[in-house]
Structure formats: structure tokens, C-alpha cells
Design a protein around this motif. Sequence first.
Motif, mmCIF file in Angstrom:
data_model
loop_
_atom_site.group_PDB
_atom_site.id
_atom_site.type_symbol
_atom_site.label_atom_id
_atom_site.label_comp_id
_atom_site.label_asym_id
_atom_site.label_seq_id
_atom_site.Cartn_x
_atom_site.Cartn_y
_atom_site.Cartn_z
ATOM 1 N N ARG A 84 24.955 -43.864 -36.288
ATOM 2 C CA ARG A 84 24.085 -43.351 -37.346
ATOM 3 C C ARG A 84 22.645 -43.850 -37.202
ATOM 4 O O ARG A 84 21.724 -43.230 -37.725
ATOM 5 N N GLN A 85 22.481 -44.998 -36.558
ATOM 6 C CA GLN A 85 21.169 -45.650 -36.544
ATOM 7 C C GLN A 85 20.328 -45.340 -35.306
ATOM 8 O O GLN A 85 19.108 -45.428 -35.361
ATOM 9 N N LYS A 109 13.062 -54.497 -29.167
ATOM 10 C CA LYS A 109 12.859 -53.225 -29.866
ATOM 11 C C LYS A 109 14.194 -52.615 -30.284
ATOM 12 O O LYS A 109 14.320 -52.065 -31.386
ATOM 13 N N LEU A 110 15.183 -52.695 -29.411
ATOM 14 C CA LEU A 110 16.518 -52.210 -29.754
ATOM 15 C C LEU A 110 17.053 -52.961 -30.971
ATOM 16 O O LEU A 110 17.605 -52.350 -31.899
ATOM 17 N N ALA A 111 16.886 -54.269 -30.970
ATOM 18 C CA ALA A 111 17.378 -55.072 -32.085
ATOM 19 C C ALA A 111 16.682 -54.716 -33.390
ATOM 20 O O ALA A 111 17.323 -54.586 -34.440
ATOM 21 N N ALA A 112 15.362 -54.530 -33.318
ATOM 22 C CA ALA A 112 14.585 -54.274 -34.534
ATOM 23 C C ALA A 112 14.799 -52.871 -35.075
ATOM 24 O O ALA A 112 14.912 -52.679 -36.296
ATOM 25 N N GLU A 113 14.869 -51.883 -34.190
ATOM 26 C CA GLU A 113 14.887 -50.490 -34.629
ATOM 27 C C GLU A 113 16.291 -49.923 -34.837
ATOM 28 O O GLU A 113 16.453 -48.921 -35.540
ATOM 29 N N SER A 163 19.443 -54.076 -36.268
ATOM 30 C CA SER A 163 19.209 -54.712 -37.564
ATOM 31 C C SER A 163 19.488 -53.774 -38.732
ATOM 32 O O SER A 163 19.623 -54.219 -39.874
ATOM 33 N N LYS A 164 19.573 -52.474 -38.454
ATOM 34 C CA LYS A 164 19.780 -51.483 -39.502
ATOM 35 C C LYS A 164 21.244 -51.064 -39.660
ATOM 36 O O LYS A 164 21.556 -50.156 -40.437
ATOM 37 N N VAL A 165 22.140 -51.717 -38.925
ATOM 38 C CA VAL A 165 23.564 -51.378 -38.969
ATOM 39 C C VAL A 165 24.252 -52.265 -40.009
ATOM 40 O O VAL A 165 24.378 -53.473 -39.805
ATOM 41 N N PRO A 166 24.730 -51.710 -41.121
ATOM 42 C CA PRO A 166 25.366 -52.532 -42.156
ATOM 43 C C PRO A 166 26.752 -53.023 -41.713
ATOM 44 O O PRO A 166 27.527 -52.273 -41.112
ATOM 45 N N ASP A 167 27.059 -54.256 -42.050
ATOM 46 C CA ASP A 167 28.382 -54.782 -41.718
ATOM 47 C C ASP A 167 29.493 -53.983 -42.376
ATOM 48 O O ASP A 167 30.545 -53.754 -41.765
#
Length: 291
Positions: A116-117, A128-132, A135-139
Amino acid sequence: MDSPGTEFDSLLPPLSLNRRGFLTTTLAGGFTLAAGPVMAQTVVRTDTNGLVAGEVRIPVRDGEIPAYRAAPAGRKNAPVVLVVQEIFGVHEYIRDVCRRWAKAGYLAVAPELYARQGDPSKYTEIAKLAAEVVSKVPDDQVLADLDATARWAAAHGGSRSRVGVTGFCWGGRIVWLYAAHNPAVKAGVAWYGKLVGDPTALQPLNPVDVAAQVKAPVLGLYGGQDAGIPLTSINAMKDALAKGGPAARESSFVLFRDAPHGFHADYRPSYREADAKEGWRLARDWFARHL
């Protein structure tokens, strides 16, 4: 084959549906660019002889996500191993790990948990992968998608009652969380997953926070030279597990003293062949004992 039921359904947390939609509709080929140059001389390549292998679609509560599945051809009621990706997503290394488990007699399936992200294969920089994306993937989304993957496996040749989970790096952290989340899981193997850290709105808990609630014994395989996961965090996790129930107290760590983070990733410079092979042997023994 174990018949699907409602046990996993009852574990699903509600998911918000006001997302941008699914950004990854199929799995990318090859290795994720952000992982850096591929060490071709050390890459382990597992064939599909005797296997059923390839991309599948996993129904989730708000659509479908792609996944890679590998299983022994013709086998029914095979024990299931949920394979949780590294930070780099479900790329060739993770697909090969699924084939290795299939060769050992398991139905292995790796869902693309960033679907989804964003598409991790499009990134060339880890930061950049981590930030964009990451980090936006909810547990809660990740745990629900793994529940859905377990249901899918039970309906497609896998066992409902013999389910294990393993993961690497980003996925190693998820293994601990999932072992605390899903009472149907029988065992986990976490490869150098983060244990402590600062909570965020989307990742509110770390493994040390849920250690006492672990419902399946987890084997932690960690590197002694992993700068991001110091021995102090492993000791904190051990102390937290000791306060839990039988599964938590049965959980165990093996520290490969000279190994860095990512020592099982055979396509990267961090690969340590001897430690990777010993870790794999220990992982197989752990699942053989508990599944």
C-alpha cells in the motif's frame, strides 16, 4: 488439509480504508537497488525442481497484496512458514529463502507488506526507502496481512495448525511482534531484528514491550558485530522474556560473535557463509522441533 475457520479472523485488528490504495500490484524481479551491488559470487540460487513456486495474490481486508509462494509439489497439509521481508521488500533473496524452506518440506509464503505504501524496488537509497515507504507501514496492518497470509496458506495446501514465522532485519522485528499477536503460531525465527527503540504512531511497540506476551517460542539469531543491535538490547529482551509465560521463557538467542548485521544475506557484503549456514541449520531444527 486443515480446513480454514474463523480463528485467524478473530485476531484481525480493524484497518483504516482511507489510504492512497495499493501501490505495488506485482512483485519486482531481481534484487532491490537500494540493497547495493549484488555479490554474485556468493548468491545462493535454489531451483524449483519438485516445487510449486511463483507469485500469488493474498486477499486482505482492503483488497489484495502480492506474495511469493513456494511449496513441495503435491504435498497436502504441509507445515507453513511465513517469511517476512527485509527492509528491501520481497525481492530475489526473499524468494530464494522461500524456495529453501520449500525444499525442506514447508509451504513458504512471503507477502509484500509494503504494497500500500510503495514499491521498494524503485529506490536506490536506503534512507529514502526508509523515510518514504517503510516508516509509513503501520504495525497493525502488517500483523493483519500476516494473519491473512496464514489463512491463504491453510486454504492452499498448508496446515492450519502448524504455522511458523521467520524474518530478516525489518522482518526480524516483526517476528517477535507476530509471536505475541497470534496464538495460532507455533514458533518463530528472528534474524537480527530490532528489539528496542523509540515508539511512533504507526509502530507503537517494540519486541521488548511485548516479550512477556510471546505465545510461541522464538529463536533469535543475532550478530555480535551488529552496531545497530547492541548486546545491551539483547540482554534487555532476555530479561523481558524471562517475565513471560512458557513460550516466552523457552525463547532463545544465538549470538554469532564475529558476524555483522545481515550476515545471512548472501547477496550483500555483510554475508558470512559459515554463520549463515549454521543459523539456517538452527532455524530448521527449531521449526522441526516446534511445528
